[in-house]
Design a protein around this motif. Structure first.
Motif, PDB file in Angstrom:
ATOM      1  N   GLU A 194       0.811  -1.216   0.000  1.00 41.62           N
ATOM      2  CA  GLU A 194       0.000   0.000   0.000  1.00 41.62           C
ATOM      3  C   GLU A 194       0.847   1.272   0.000  1.00 41.62           C
ATOM      4  O   GLU A 194       0.383   2.336  -0.387  1.00 41.62           O
ATOM      5  CB  GLU A 194      -0.927  -0.002   1.231  1.00 41.62           C
ATOM      6  CG  GLU A 194      -2.001  -1.077   1.208  1.00 41.62           C
ATOM      7  CD  GLU A 194      -3.022  -0.862   0.102  1.00 41.62           C
ATOM      8  OE1 GLU A 194      -3.419   0.299  -0.105  1.00 41.62           O
ATOM      9  OE2 GLU A 194      -3.406  -1.843  -0.555  1.00 41.62           O
ATOM     10  N   LYS A 195       2.098   1.154   0.455  1.00 41.64           N
ATOM     11  CA  LYS A 195       2.946   2.340   0.613  1.00 41.64           C
ATOM     12  C   LYS A 195       4.125   2.357  -0.358  1.00 41.64           C
ATOM     13  O   LYS A 195       5.008   3.200  -0.224  1.00 41.64           O
ATOM     14  CB  LYS A 195       3.456   2.419   2.052  1.00 41.64           C
ATOM     15  CG  LYS A 195       2.333   2.618   3.071  1.00 41.64           C
ATOM     16  CD  LYS A 195       2.870   2.707   4.483  1.00 41.64           C
ATOM     17  CE  LYS A 195       1.746   2.910   5.496  1.00 41.64           C
ATOM     18  NZ  LYS A 195       2.266   2.974   6.886  1.00 41.64           N
ATOM     19  N   ARG A 196       4.132   1.460  -1.326  1.00 39.84           N
ATOM     20  CA  ARG A 196       5.212   1.448  -2.310  1.00 39.84           C
ATOM     21  C   ARG A 196       5.118   2.686  -3.194  1.00 39.84           C
ATOM     22  O   ARG A 196       4.047   3.049  -3.658  1.00 39.84           O
ATOM     23  CB  ARG A 196       5.135   0.173  -3.160  1.00 39.84           C
ATOM     24  CG  ARG A 196       5.512  -1.080  -2.396  1.00 39.84           C
ATOM     25  CD  ARG A 196       5.018  -2.332  -3.082  1.00 39.84           C
ATOM     26  NE  ARG A 196       5.662  -2.542  -4.368  1.00 39.84           N
ATOM     27  CZ  ARG A 196       6.815  -3.177  -4.530  1.00 39.84           C
ATOM     28  NH1 ARG A 196       7.452  -3.655  -3.487  1.00 39.84           N
ATOM     29  NH2 ARG A 196       7.339  -3.331  -5.720  1.00 39.84           N
ATOM     30  N   GLY A 197       6.274   3.316  -3.433  1.00 48.11           N
ATOM     31  CA  GLY A 197       6.286   4.554  -4.187  1.00 48.11           C
ATOM     32  C   GLY A 197       6.395   4.365  -5.689  1.00 48.11           C
ATOM     33  O   GLY A 197       6.241   3.256  -6.219  1.00 48.11           O
ATOM     34  N   ILE A 198       6.688   5.451  -6.374  1.00 52.37           N
ATOM     35  CA  ILE A 198       6.740   5.446  -7.842  1.00 52.37           C
ATOM     36  C   ILE A 198       7.775   4.462  -8.366  1.00 52.37           C
ATOM     37  O   ILE A 198       7.517   3.721  -9.313  1.00 52.37           O
ATOM     38  CB  ILE A 198       7.035   6.873  -8.358  1.00 52.37           C
ATOM     39  CG1 ILE A 198       5.819   7.777  -8.134  1.00 52.37           C
ATOM     40  CG2 ILE A 198       7.428   6.857  -9.833  1.00 52.37           C
ATOM     41  CD1 ILE A 198       6.078   9.251  -8.411  1.00 52.37           C
ATOM     42  N   ILE A 199       8.958   4.435  -7.749  1.00 54.52           N
ATOM     43  CA  ILE A 199      10.042   3.601  -8.272  1.00 54.52           C
ATOM     44  C   ILE A 199       9.710   2.105  -8.195  1.00 54.52           C
ATOM     45  O   ILE A 199       9.752   1.416  -9.221  1.00 54.52           O
ATOM     46  CB  ILE A 199      11.368   3.932  -7.562  1.00 54.52           C
ATOM     47  CG1 ILE A 199      11.829   5.333  -7.981  1.00 54.52           C
ATOM     48  CG2 ILE A 199      12.444   2.905  -7.892  1.00 54.52           C
ATOM     49  CD1 ILE A 199      13.054   5.845  -7.246  1.00 54.52           C
ATOM     50  N   PRO A 200       9.368   1.548  -7.021  1.00 54.06           N
ATOM     51  CA  PRO A 200       9.030   0.121  -7.005  1.00 54.06           C
ATOM     52  C   PRO A 200       7.803  -0.231  -7.838  1.00 54.06           C
ATOM     53  O   PRO A 200       7.745  -1.308  -8.441  1.00 54.06           O
ATOM     54  CB  PRO A 200       8.811  -0.187  -5.515  1.00 54.06           C
ATOM     55  CG  PRO A 200       8.591   1.127  -4.863  1.00 54.06           C
ATOM     56  CD  PRO A 200       9.357   2.120  -5.661  1.00 54.06           C
ATOM     57  N   ASN A 201       6.828   0.679  -7.898  1.00 47.75           N
ATOM     58  CA  ASN A 201       5.654   0.413  -8.731  1.00 47.75           C
ATOM     59  C   ASN A 201       6.013   0.391 -10.219  1.00 47.75           C
ATOM     60  O   ASN A 201       5.453  -0.389 -10.989  1.00 47.75           O
ATOM     61  CB  ASN A 201       4.568   1.461  -8.474  1.00 47.75           C
ATOM     62  CG  ASN A 201       3.768   1.162  -7.222  1.00 47.75           C
ATOM     63  OD1 ASN A 201       3.481   0.014  -6.912  1.00 47.75           O
ATOM     64  ND2 ASN A 201       3.409   2.199  -6.474  1.00 47.75           N
ATOM     65  N   SER A 202       6.959   1.231 -10.616  1.00 49.73           N
ATOM     66  CA  SER A 202       7.385   1.229 -12.021  1.00 49.73           C
ATOM     67  C   SER A 202       8.141  -0.047 -12.364  1.00 49.73           C
ATOM     68  O   SER A 202       8.023  -0.572 -13.471  1.00 49.73           O
ATOM     69  CB  SER A 202       8.240   2.463 -12.326  1.00 49.73           C
ATOM     70  OG  SER A 202       9.472   2.420 -11.646  1.00 49.73           O
ATOM     71  N   PHE A 203       8.925  -0.580 -11.406  1.00 48.73           N
ATOM     72  CA  PHE A 203       9.615  -1.858 -11.621  1.00 48.73           C
ATOM     73  C   PHE A 203       8.588  -2.951 -11.927  1.00 48.73           C
ATOM     74  O   PHE A 203       8.726  -3.716 -12.885  1.00 48.73           O
ATOM     75  CB  PHE A 203      10.412  -2.266 -10.382  1.00 48.73           C
ATOM     76  CG  PHE A 203      11.603  -1.399 -10.073  1.00 48.73           C
ATOM     77  CD1 PHE A 203      12.044  -0.443 -10.972  1.00 48.73           C
ATOM     78  CD2 PHE A 203      12.291  -1.534  -8.875  1.00 48.73           C
ATOM     79  CE1 PHE A 203      13.143   0.368 -10.686  1.00 48.73           C
ATOM     80  CE2 PHE A 203      13.391  -0.755  -8.581  1.00 48.73           C
ATOM     81  CZ  PHE A 203      13.811   0.204  -9.484  1.00 48.73           C
ATOM     82  N   GLU A 204       7.573  -3.032 -11.084  1.00 47.47           N
ATOM     83  CA  GLU A 204       6.528  -4.049 -11.245  1.00 47.47           C
ATOM     84  C   GLU A 204       5.807  -3.866 -12.579  1.00 47.47           C
ATOM     85  O   GLU A 204       5.521  -4.838 -13.287  1.00 47.47           O
ATOM     86  CB  GLU A 204       5.543  -3.949 -10.083  1.00 47.47           C
ATOM     87  CG  GLU A 204       4.576  -5.118  -9.974  1.00 47.47           C
ATOM     88  CD  GLU A 204       5.252  -6.406  -9.546  1.00 47.47           C
ATOM     89  OE1 GLU A 204       4.894  -7.465 -10.109  1.00 47.47           O
ATOM     90  OE2 GLU A 204       6.118  -6.361  -8.662  1.00 47.47           O
ATOM     91  N   HIS A 205       5.518  -2.636 -12.927  1.00 47.94           N
ATOM     92  CA  HIS A 205       4.812  -2.294 -14.166  1.00 47.94           C
ATOM     93  C   HIS A 205       5.610  -2.789 -15.385  1.00 47.94           C
ATOM     94  O   HIS A 205       5.063  -3.453 -16.283  1.00 47.94           O
ATOM     95  CB  HIS A 205       4.637  -0.776 -14.210  1.00 47.94           C
ATOM     96  CG  HIS A 205       3.825  -0.274 -15.361  1.00 47.94           C
ATOM     97  ND1 HIS A 205       3.313   0.994 -15.404  1.00 47.94           N
ATOM     98  CD2 HIS A 205       3.459  -0.838 -16.535  1.00 47.94           C
ATOM     99  CE1 HIS A 205       2.648   1.170 -16.532  1.00 47.94           C
ATOM    100  NE2 HIS A 205       2.742   0.077 -17.248  1.00 47.94           N
ATOM    101  N   ILE A 206       6.895  -2.475 -15.414  1.00 45.88           N
ATOM    102  CA  ILE A 206       7.740  -2.816 -16.566  1.00 45.88           C
ATOM    103  C   ILE A 206       7.835  -4.327 -16.763  1.00 45.88           C
ATOM    104  O   ILE A 206       7.648  -4.847 -17.873  1.00 45.88           O
ATOM    105  CB  ILE A 206       9.146  -2.196 -16.401  1.00 45.88           C
ATOM    106  CG1 ILE A 206       9.069  -0.674 -16.587  1.00 45.88           C
ATOM    107  CG2 ILE A 206      10.136  -2.800 -17.404  1.00 45.88           C
ATOM    108  CD1 ILE A 206      10.315   0.068 -16.154  1.00 45.88           C
ATOM    109  N   PHE A 207       8.101  -5.060 -15.685  1.00 46.39           N
ATOM    110  CA  PHE A 207       8.295  -6.505 -15.846  1.00 46.39           C
ATOM    111  C   PHE A 207       6.974  -7.264 -16.019  1.00 46.39           C
ATOM    112  O   PHE A 207       6.955  -8.344 -16.619  1.00 46.39           O
ATOM    113  CB  PHE A 207       9.124  -7.053 -14.684  1.00 46.39           C
ATOM    114  CG  PHE A 207      10.582  -6.695 -14.810  1.00 46.39           C
ATOM    115  CD1 PHE A 207      11.399  -7.348 -15.719  1.00 46.39           C
ATOM    116  CD2 PHE A 207      11.127  -5.669 -14.063  1.00 46.39           C
ATOM    117  CE1 PHE A 207      12.725  -7.008 -15.870  1.00 46.39           C
ATOM    118  CE2 PHE A 207      12.461  -5.318 -14.204  1.00 46.39           C
ATOM    119  CZ  PHE A 207      13.263  -5.991 -15.104  1.00 46.39           C
ATOM    120  N   THR A 208       5.885  -6.701 -15.539  1.00 45.78           N
ATOM    121  CA  THR A 208       4.577  -7.296 -15.843  1.00 45.78           C
ATOM    122  C   THR A 208       4.292  -7.159 -17.331  1.00 45.78           C
ATOM    123  O   THR A 208       3.799  -8.089 -17.977  1.00 45.78           O
ATOM    124  CB  THR A 208       3.467  -6.617 -15.022  1.00 45.78           C
ATOM    125  OG1 THR A 208       3.713  -6.827 -13.632  1.00 45.78           O
ATOM    126  CG2 THR A 208       2.099  -7.196 -15.385  1.00 45.78           C
TER     127      THR A 208
END
Length: 513
Positions: free
Chosen positions: A114-128
């Motif tokens: 719930e508290k993950r910021g832009i950077i970790p969310n972008s990592f997940e986005h790219i590899f998904t």
């Protein structure tokens, strides 16, 4: 050719954190009001005379104290990451006073979804996205991490911190850092590991405004290369680059209570932020003929992001407390100017420095050299064509009488050199058995054959080195495609690298890190 897109302005959003316990205990009142629906921020001067008007600013979006990390990411950041995956350059940077939530917005709490910021969310986005990419798309993701500390660039992933990276400029790719460390990553876990290694080397310090204040500007760079076959049946490569920027906080030295080395750091931070403000002002005033990008390392590195080939998001962060009125107003004015910057983003198609292209060209070059030496047999070339057909989804049939076992490159080299050695030995024996030759003639001929044997040994060493290099490149190249083909056929979703010839960099990153 690159595809040109119309100009678009920098997207600016504002986020305000809640009052913290220290501010509440001190009795500070809240002076910032966020109208999420209208995208407006209103600031009240706590020392204003009765009847004085409030100051109101309008932005692309605003996020109040109740906003979630996912709200900001999904509404503002996600479209930009999608553009990077299509081959555009993108930059996201957080600007604001020390202690207003820049690092929380950019990084957040990594272990809490719930508290993950832009950077970790972008990592997940790219590899998904990679795991769901189509069969004919092959993607490579590499990461770099740097900081600007007291106007010096530091490569956070380089073991030798005494080395000072140099800023260079290329007419095609713009400003870049020479020899900046870059690691290929094949999943979220690996790219997070790269960032963690870099974070351990970052410069942070304690100030009155923030117990863990960033004392440097940090830029995490993700490069995404996509290779796919176009309508012209040719292979095309698109390269998108994402700059994730965590700026050091703007601050008044009197409030932060810094002394000595911390005071020197603060001075450098404020100078670079001032240079950034000057660039923004020059870009939007419509009168300046010169944009002062060269006034700081930060503005040089962000040159494409501000008025150049990039899609850019600025997240301005505010503190709501009355004692930060001047700083909050400065941040809002800064952000209000930035929203008028016009960029010219375009798809980066078939760039000369694409790593995928380097891999392809290296394998082709090594193969040509080996073929010239006569060590790639017809059988090996037949089997290579069989694998290619299989990868392309064509039916592969066995030719009657064809040996199913693929000879290795080493076997080809060994047979070739052994054949040459045996030939020379036979020639030496024939010279010794020839009774028509006098002793001097025999010695002269035998010396010549010995020199040929020495040449052959040197040839053997050179060929073995070349063969080993070729084997690593082409084996990984074919294996990556073969694994991808099998997984595609069985409909398995995977985070394995769906790219060609990237094994060399993967191995390098595993061992170095």
């Amino acid at each position: 050719m690159s595809k040109v897109k119309n100009c678009e302005t920098v997207k600016v959003v504002v986020r305000c954190r809640p009052l913290n316990r220290k501010e509440e205990a001190a009795g500070h009142e809240q002076i910032v009001n966020m109208d999420v629906k209208l995208g407006q921020v209103t600031v009240r001067n706590p020392k204003a005379a009765p009847g004085e008007l409030l100051k109101t600013f309008t932005f692309d979006a605003v996020y109040d104290a109740s906003s979630k990390q996912s709200d900001l990411y999904d509404e503002t950041v996600r479209p930009l990451i999608d553009s990077v995956l299509q081959g555009f350059n993108g930059t996201i940077f957080a600007y604001g006073q020390t202690g207003t939530g820049k690092t929380y917005t950019m990084q957040g709490a990594w272990m809490d979804p719930e508290k993950r910021g832009i950077i970790p969310n972008s990592f997940e986005h790219i590899f998904t996205h990679i795991s769901r990419s189509q069969n004919q798309q092959y993607l490579l993701v590499r990461a770099s991490y740097l900081e600007i500390y007291q106007e010096e660039i530091r490569d956070l992933l380089c073991k030798d911190q005494s080395r000072k990276p140099e800023l260079k400029e290329n007419p095609d790719s713009g400003v870049y850092i020479k020899d900046l460390s870059s690691f290929v990553t094949k999943n979220v876990k690996e790219i997070e590991h790269v960032m963690n290694v870099g974070n351990q080397a970052r410069s942070i310090g304690f100030t009155n405004m923030n117990e863990h204040s960033s004392r440097s500007h940090a830029i995490f760079v993700i490069t995404v290369e996509c290779s796919e076959t176009g309508i012209d049946s040719e292979n095309h490569i698109r390269v998108g680059k994402l700059n994730l920027v965590d700026l050091a906080g703007s601050e008044r030295q009197g409030k932060t209570g810094v002394r000595g080395e911390r005071l020197k750091e603060a001075t450098k931070i404020n100078l670079s932020l001032s240079a950034l403000g000057n660039v923004i002002s020059a870009l939007v005033d419509g009168k300046s003929t010169h944009i002062p990008y060269r006034d700081s390392k930060l503005t040089r590195l962000l040159q494409d992001s501000l008025g150049g080939n990039a899609k850019t998001i600025m997240v301005a962060t505010l503190g709501p407390a009355s004692y930060n009125y001047e700083e909050s107003l400065t941040t809002l004015r800064y952000a209000n100017r930035a929203k008028n910057i016009k960029n010219k983003p375009r798809v980066n198609e078939d760039p000369k420095d694409a790593l995928l292209r380097e891999f392809q060209e290296e394998i082709a070059r090594l193969k040509t050299q080996l073929e010239k030496r006569g060590v790639l047999t017809k059988k090996r070339r037949r089997n290579s064509r069989r694998i290619k057909k299989m990868l392309d989804g064509e039916e592969v049939t066995d030719i009657e009488g064809e040996d199913e076992t693929e000879d290795s490159v080493e076997k080809d080299v060994e047979d070739y050199l052994k054949e040459q050695e045996e030939k020379l030995e036979l020639e030496k024996a024939a010279i010794l058995d020839d009774h028509s030759l006098v002793a001097d003639e025999k010695e002269k001929l035998l010396d010549e054959k010995e020199r040929m044997m020495d040449d052959l040994r040197r040839e053997q060493e050179a060929t073995e080195m070349l063969t080993a290099k070729f084997k690593v490149s082409v084996t990984i190249y074919l294996l990556d495609f073969y694994i991808l083909w099998l997984l595609t056929k069985t409909k398995i979703q995977t985070h394995l690298p769906t790219t060609m010839g990237m094994g060399k960099d993967l191995l390098s990153s595993w061992f170095v890190l």
